[in-house]
Scaffold this motif. Structure first.
Motif, short mmCIF file in Angstrom:
data_model
loop_
_atom_site.label_atom_id
_atom_site.label_comp_id
_atom_site.label_asym_id
_atom_site.label_seq_id
_atom_site.Cartn_x
_atom_site.Cartn_y
_atom_site.Cartn_z
N LYS A 111 11.04 -11.60 -14.01
CA LYS A 111 9.90 -12.11 -13.27
C LYS A 111 10.16 -13.53 -12.78
N SER A 171 3.41 -6.93 -3.38
CA SER A 171 3.55 -5.71 -4.17
C SER A 171 4.92 -5.74 -4.84
N VAL A 172 4.96 -5.33 -6.10
CA VAL A 172 6.20 -5.36 -6.89
C VAL A 172 6.48 -3.98 -7.45
N TYR A 176 8.72 -2.00 -10.22
CA TYR A 176 9.47 -2.28 -11.45
C TYR A 176 10.71 -1.39 -11.55
N ASP A 188 2.67 -2.97 -9.16
CA ASP A 188 1.58 -3.94 -9.26
C ASP A 188 1.54 -4.82 -8.01
N GLY A 189 0.41 -5.46 -7.81
CA GLY A 189 0.28 -6.36 -6.67
C GLY A 189 -1.18 -6.71 -6.44
N TYR A 236 0.94 -13.42 -7.94
CA TYR A 236 2.10 -13.04 -8.73
C TYR A 236 1.91 -13.40 -10.20
N LYS A 291 -1.09 -11.02 -11.63
CA LYS A 291 -1.06 -9.56 -11.52
C LYS A 291 0.24 -8.90 -11.96
N ILE A 292 1.35 -9.64 -11.91
CA ILE A 292 2.65 -9.02 -12.13
C ILE A 292 3.07 -9.14 -13.60
N LYS A 293 3.49 -8.01 -14.16
CA LYS A 293 3.91 -7.97 -15.57
C LYS A 293 5.30 -8.59 -15.73
N ILE A 319 12.35 -6.20 -12.39
CA ILE A 319 11.84 -5.90 -11.04
C ILE A 319 12.97 -5.37 -10.16
#
Length: 415
Positions: A267, A298-299, A301, A309-310, A333, A336-338, A342
């Motif tokens: 991340k 938007s990401v 994984y 996620d996004g 980011y 929301k992003i774990k 990625i």
């Protein structure tokens, strides 16, 4: 008497054909694929030669799916070369028809309005198309197939379904052929305009072939799919109202950029890539003389079992400022992003409008903002004149950066 005649023309195995021709090889006897094998076994094969297609190798697959018993030639993608040949191909077509009657559909495919030229050339649609295909082959060595129809849709389907298997690579469909040639087509995804997602939904309604689609009530299709349902019904009856001379003007109010990564990024590492993508996207935004009132990210994984996620965010005021846009994206980011490996990043600017002035707030240092905007404008000019890699952030030297490599690519592949 029919007066509307359209042709859909497609260059067979275009990328692979160009690579064979440039090497002096026969594409019909050479097992060649367009694929950057240095990217590993999972990399996508962009094209395969007709030699391999005739042996059952699909046109789209991954490197590890290629047959092991063939002495395959790997050609690294050269997108700049393909675009060069495509431009020359389009120029040749303009020797036969006017710009208003040529619609470029993709790098290797186009539509031509034949009707206005038949009297001028004193010829038939098929003879004119055959002349064009012969000229393409004699000029470039490229083999093309063509479908002819009373509208663009039937011409395209005639090309996809029949012409590619015809001895002279030409097929002509009329309205009289709809029931005998169009309606039996199955699965539905073989039909231009129906993707796998739509196919599943149509199958769930008991629609398995184009004939079923034609028989399904138009009102019900509209209920299920909106305006797309009406278009599906019309296409199933061979109806296409498209006017080739009405050139499409994009109405999009967004700009986006994305990339699929070739290794797992943490991340923290991915923040550098987002910064680089944001710089590129902000430059494009200013080049269009636009400003953005919103951003999104938007990401994807590395673990595909994890849902992407996004999120999106509306700005307090529209902006063209790199840092303001980046900070808004990073706000999403961070929340929301774990913290997971990625493999895909996608950012967008939304709600675009014409940029006529910059709106300051009460709390900003106005002189600093003006100085930064002037700096961005100067950087944009330098990059436009000398190339995207002519002026970079120092962070582009970090191992996690891929900006310089991306700038040397077209569509994610080498120029």
């Amino acid at each position: 008497m029919q007066t509307n005649y359209f042709a859909a023309i497609d260059l067979k195995s275009f990328y692979a054909a160009v690579e064979c021709i440039d090497r002096g090889l026969d594409m019909f006897s050479t097992p060649l694929v367009v694929c950057d094998e240095s990217r590993g076994d999972g990399t996508i094969v962009l094209a395969v030669s007709p030699c391999l297609r005739n042996k059952g190798v699909p046109s789209r697959l991954r490197k590890y799916e290629l047959p092991k018993d063939e002495d395959i030639i790997f050609a690294k993608p050269r997108m700049g070369r393909y675009l060069e040949v495509s431009a020359k191909f389009n120029a040749l077509l303009l020797d036969y028809v006017g710009d208003d009657d040529l619609h470029i559909y993709s790098v290797d495919e186009c539509f031509i309005n034949l009707g206005p030229y038949l009297k001028m050339y004193q010829t038939s649609p098929r003879t004119l198309v055959k002349t064009i295909l012969t000229d393409i082959y004699e000029t470039f060595g490229l083999v093309a197939s063509a479908g002819i129809g009373p509208n663009m849709f039937l011409a395209k389907v005639a090309m996809d379904i029949e012409a590619k298997h015809a001895p002279d690579n030409i097929a002509t469909w009329t309205y009289a052929d709809v029931e005998s040639k169009l309606w039996p087509i199955t699965p539905l995804s073989k039909l231009w305009g129906i993707a796998s997602g739509y196919e599943r939904k149509l199958n769930n309604l008991g629609i398995m072939c184009v004939g079923d689609l034609a028989a399904y009530p138009k009102a019900k299709l509209k209920h299920h799919f909106g305006v797309m349902g009406v278009q599906l019904w019309e296409h199933a009856h061979g109806i296409d109202q498209t006017n080739i001379r009405e050139k499409y003007t994009p109405t999009s109010t967004s700009l986006s950029q994305g990339q699929t990564l070739f290794r797992d990024y943490t991340k923290k590492e991915a923040q550098l890539l987002i910064r680089e993508m944001n710089d590129d996207l902000a430059r494009r935004l200013r080049a269009r003389k636009c400003q953005a009132a919103g951003v999104s990210i938007s990401v994807i994984y590395a673990d595909r079992s994890k849902k992407a996620d996004g999120g999106s965010l509306t700005l307090m005021r529209p902006s063209t400022h790199n840092n303001e846009l980046y900070e808004a994206i990073m706000n999403i980011y961070a929340k929301k992003i774990k913290n997971l490996p990625i493999r895909g990043l996608y950012i967008s600017y939304t709600n675009l409008s014409e940029h006529t002035h910059y709106q300051f707030d009460l709390f900003s240092n106005h002189e600093q903002k003006l100085s930064e905007l002037s700096l961005y404008a100067m950087i944009d000019k330098i990059k436009y004149k000398y190339g995207l890699n002519s002026l970079m952030r120092a962070s582009s030297l970090c191992s996690a950066s891929n900006a310089r490599k991306r700038h040397d690519e077209i569509g994610g592949h080498a120029r």
